[in-house]
Design an enzyme around this catalytic site. Structure first.
Site, PDB file in Angstrom:
ATOM      1  N   LYS A 118      30.293 -77.642  30.912  1.00 31.14           N
ATOM      2  CA  LYS A 118      31.145 -76.448  30.994  1.00 31.14           C
ATOM      3  C   LYS A 118      30.331 -75.170  30.779  1.00 31.14           C
ATOM      4  O   LYS A 118      29.210 -75.232  30.265  1.00 31.14           O
ATOM      5  CB  LYS A 118      32.277 -76.554  29.988  1.00 31.14           C
ATOM      6  CG  LYS A 118      31.842 -76.958  28.590  1.00 31.14           C
ATOM      7  CD  LYS A 118      33.031 -77.451  27.774  1.00 31.14           C
ATOM      8  CE  LYS A 118      32.566 -78.049  26.471  1.00 31.14           C
ATOM      9  NZ  LYS A 118      33.603 -78.747  25.751  1.00 31.14           N
ATOM     10  N   HIS A 133      34.342 -78.226  13.062  1.00 29.31           N
ATOM     11  CA  HIS A 133      33.065 -78.944  13.249  1.00 29.31           C
ATOM     12  C   HIS A 133      32.366 -79.134  11.903  1.00 29.31           C
ATOM     13  O   HIS A 133      31.811 -80.192  11.620  1.00 29.31           O
ATOM     14  CB  HIS A 133      32.106 -78.141  14.141  1.00 29.31           C
ATOM     15  CG  HIS A 133      32.512 -78.016  15.582  1.00 29.31           C
ATOM     16  ND1 HIS A 133      32.556 -76.802  16.238  1.00 29.31           N
ATOM     17  CD2 HIS A 133      32.866 -78.953  16.494  1.00 29.31           C
ATOM     18  CE1 HIS A 133      32.918 -76.999  17.503  1.00 29.31           C
ATOM     19  NE2 HIS A 133      33.119 -78.301  17.682  1.00 29.31           N
ATOM     20  N   ARG A 184      40.877 -84.973  16.798  1.00 34.38           N
ATOM     21  CA  ARG A 184      41.894 -84.094  16.224  1.00 34.38           C
ATOM     22  C   ARG A 184      43.300 -84.597  16.501  1.00 34.38           C
ATOM     23  O   ARG A 184      44.133 -84.649  15.621  1.00 34.38           O
ATOM     24  CB  ARG A 184      41.750 -82.670  16.796  1.00 34.38           C
ATOM     25  CG  ARG A 184      40.534 -81.946  16.296  1.00 34.38           C
ATOM     26  CD  ARG A 184      40.232 -80.782  17.167  1.00 34.38           C
ATOM     27  NE  ARG A 184      40.025 -81.208  18.546  1.00 34.38           N
ATOM     28  CZ  ARG A 184      39.620 -80.435  19.523  1.00 34.38           C
ATOM     29  NH1 ARG A 184      39.385 -79.164  19.296  1.00 34.38           N
ATOM     30  NH2 ARG A 184      39.444 -80.907  20.744  1.00 34.38           N
ATOM     31  N   SER A 225      36.789 -74.668  19.955  1.00 35.48           N
ATOM     32  CA  SER A 225      35.915 -73.526  20.253  1.00 35.48           C
ATOM     33  C   SER A 225      36.519 -72.665  21.352  1.00 35.48           C
ATOM     34  O   SER A 225      36.437 -71.436  21.304  1.00 35.48           O
ATOM     35  CB  SER A 225      34.532 -74.017  20.691  1.00 35.48           C
ATOM     36  OG  SER A 225      33.911 -74.716  19.651  1.00 35.48           O
TER      37      SER A 225
HETATM   38  O1  PNS Z   1      31.626 -80.584  22.049  1.00 33.92           O
HETATM   39  P1  PNS Z   1      31.843 -81.338  23.328  1.00 33.92           P
HETATM   40  O2  PNS Z   1      31.774 -80.397  24.524  1.00 33.92           O
HETATM   41  O3  PNS Z   1      33.118 -82.125  23.311  1.00 33.92           O
HETATM   42  O4  PNS Z   1      30.622 -82.379  23.441  1.00 33.92           O
HETATM   43  C1  PNS Z   1      30.490 -83.197  24.578  1.00 33.92           C
HETATM   44  C2  PNS Z   1      29.131 -83.947  24.558  1.00 33.92           C
HETATM   45  C3  PNS Z   1      27.989 -82.973  24.415  1.00 33.92           C
HETATM   46  C4  PNS Z   1      29.098 -84.918  23.436  1.00 33.92           C
HETATM   47  C5  PNS Z   1      29.054 -84.709  25.925  1.00 33.92           C
HETATM   48  O5  PNS Z   1      29.307 -83.823  26.969  1.00 33.92           O
HETATM   49  C6  PNS Z   1      27.697 -85.366  26.148  1.00 33.92           C
HETATM   50  O6  PNS Z   1      27.401 -86.358  25.538  1.00 33.92           O
HETATM   51  N1  PNS Z   1      26.856 -84.764  27.031  1.00 33.92           N
HETATM   52  C7  PNS Z   1      25.554 -85.282  27.346  1.00 33.92           C
HETATM   53  C8  PNS Z   1      25.543 -85.966  28.710  1.00 33.92           C
HETATM   54  C9  PNS Z   1      26.004 -87.399  28.610  1.00 33.92           C
HETATM   55  O7  PNS Z   1      25.456 -88.216  27.923  1.00 33.92           O
HETATM   56  N2  PNS Z   1      27.076 -87.706  29.358  1.00 33.92           N
HETATM   57  C10 PNS Z   1      27.657 -89.029  29.380  1.00 33.92           C
HETATM   58  C11 PNS Z   1      28.742 -89.189  28.319  1.00 33.92           C
HETATM   59  S1  PNS Z   1      30.128 -89.936  29.042  1.00 33.92           S
END
Ligand code: PNS
Length: 161
Positions: free
Chosen positions: A45, A21, A94, A132
């Site tokens: 999650k 990150h 990645r 993570s």
């Molecule tokens: O580190 P991650 O878990 O891959 O991040 C995922 C994240 C936080 C970017 C994604 O879950 C997110 O944008 N969550 C906020 C809710 C949202 O906007 N959902 C619609 C996206 S399809």
């Protein structure tokens, strides 16, 4: 004509932040005038660290990046991007395995907010395999995670497991 300020947003669960990150954050930092690294407060999650802890790890490990702002957000990512006037959202890619999920998310986000660009950055190959969740599993099984996460995170993981 005055140069437009480029505000970037690098969102994630960051549970916890890894060296992968931080590699992406450094790359995004080079591109923007201001980079918001935002921790999702209500991830889909289960998380190990509280939002405060995840924010704190990021603050401690990005001190050397002067244009970085660390924050957290609830709700839709695009609403937060609008709120901070971000013009681009950064995500790390990645491997091919990331692509489908990231591509879908990018298209949904862009259909919800036409003004946003989604920028995929590729980390240093040293970090291609890092995630993570893998780090948490290694730490839980008492493995050495010192090369994968910053010292502050390693210490916190050691305290838990
Ligand atoms: O580190 P991650 O878990 O891959 O991040 C995922 C994240 C936080 C970017 C994604 O879950 C997110 O944008 N969550 C906020 C809710 C949202 O906007 N959902 C619609 C996206 S399809």
């Amino acid at each position: 004509m005055a140069k437009k300020t480029i505000i970037g947003l690098y969102p994630g669960s960051f549970d916890p932040v890894t060296n992968g990150h931080l590699d992406i954050a450094q790359r995004a930092h080079k591109i923007c005038d201001q980079l918001h690294i935002a921790v999702v407060a209500n991830p889909s999650k289960k998380v190990l660290f509280s939002v405060e802890e995840r924010v704190d790890f990021l603050k401690k490990t990005t001190r050397h990046l002067p244009k970085v702002v660390i924050s957290s957000f609830n709700g839709l990512l695009v609403d937060y991007a609008r709120h901070i006037k971000a013009g681009m959202i950064f995500r790390g890619l990645r491997a091919v395995a990331d692509f489908e999920y990231e591509f879908q998310m990018a298209l949904i986000n862009r259909s919800l907010y036409h003004g946003i660009e989604i920028v995929f950055l590729v980390p240093n190959e040293k970090f291609i395999f890092l995630s993570s969740s893998a780090i948490k599993e290694v730490a839980m099984l008492k493995g050495d995670v010192s090369g994968f996460v910053p010292a502050v995170v390693e210490k916190a993981l050691r305290k838990i497991y």
